[in-house]
Write a protein that holds these residues in place. Structure first.
Motif, PDB file in Angstrom:
ATOM      1  N   ALA A   1      43.683  37.764  37.505  1.00  0.00           N
ATOM      2  CA  ALA A   1      43.606  37.418  38.924  1.00  0.00           C
ATOM      3  C   ALA A   1      42.639  36.264  39.184  1.00  0.00           C
TER       4      ALA A   1
ATOM      5  N   LYS B   1      48.570  43.084  45.154  1.00  0.00           N
ATOM      6  CA  LYS B   1      47.271  43.725  44.969  1.00  0.00           C
ATOM      7  C   LYS B   1      46.938  43.756  43.476  1.00  0.00           C
ATOM      8  N   THR B   2      45.702  43.443  43.151  1.00  0.00           N
ATOM      9  CA  THR B   2      45.303  43.454  41.741  1.00  0.00           C
ATOM     10  C   THR B   2      45.083  44.883  41.270  1.00  0.00           C
TER      11      THR B   2
ATOM     12  N   TYR C   1      47.289  40.686  38.253  1.00  0.00           N
ATOM     13  CA  TYR C   1      48.488  40.842  39.054  1.00  0.00           C
ATOM     14  C   TYR C   1      49.601  41.255  38.091  1.00  0.00           C
TER      15      TYR C   1
ATOM     16  N   ALA D   1      48.296  35.366  44.513  1.00  0.00           N
ATOM     17  CA  ALA D   1      49.415  35.942  43.756  1.00  0.00           C
ATOM     18  C   ALA D   1      50.635  35.026  43.785  1.00  0.00           C
TER      19      ALA D   1
ATOM     20  N   ILE E   1      56.197  39.978  42.245  1.00  0.00           N
ATOM     21  CA  ILE E   1      54.791  40.135  41.907  1.00  0.00           C
ATOM     22  C   ILE E   1      54.168  41.127  42.884  1.00  0.00           C
TER      23      ILE E   1
END
Length: 104
Positions: free
Chosen positions: A93, A58-59, A72, A33, A55
């Motif tokens: 991601a 965690k996706t 992201y 990220a 940002i």
């Protein structure tokens, strides 16, 4: 069965397992990220300074018509001509490619 043949079979199986594991890990790997955010910030900095950025580490799932992927979510803010501009983005991601950019 001789011990040498048994040991050779076990070692061959273990080596094959490691090769498969490495291939699966590479196929499922994600761009960090922090790297995605740096890329987005660098692109914005080409047009001028930025004031802030964020940002989510965690996706989350993302669907755009027929394309589905994990992304992201993040954002960048800057002041342009005395006016605060805020942008939110979604980046793939796996590749880090920005797939959505919205000015708020």
């Amino acid at each position: 069965m001789k011990f040498k043949e048994f040991a050779a079979g076990v070692l061959t199986g273990a080596a094959a397992g490691l090769v498969v594991k490495e291939a699966v890990d590479r196929a499922n790997s994600s761009v960090p990220a922090e790297q995605v955010l740096k890329t987005v910030k660098d692109a914005f900095k080409k047009e001028g300074p930025i004031d802030g950025s964020w940002i989510v580490m965690k996706t989350e799932p993302f669907t755009n018509n027929v394309i589905s992927m994990n992304v992201y979510r993040g954002g960048v803010s800057r002041i342009k001509n005395g006016i605060l501009e805020q942008y939110e983005f979604a980046a793939d991601a796996k590749t880090g490619t920005v797939v959505e950019l919205v000015k708020n």
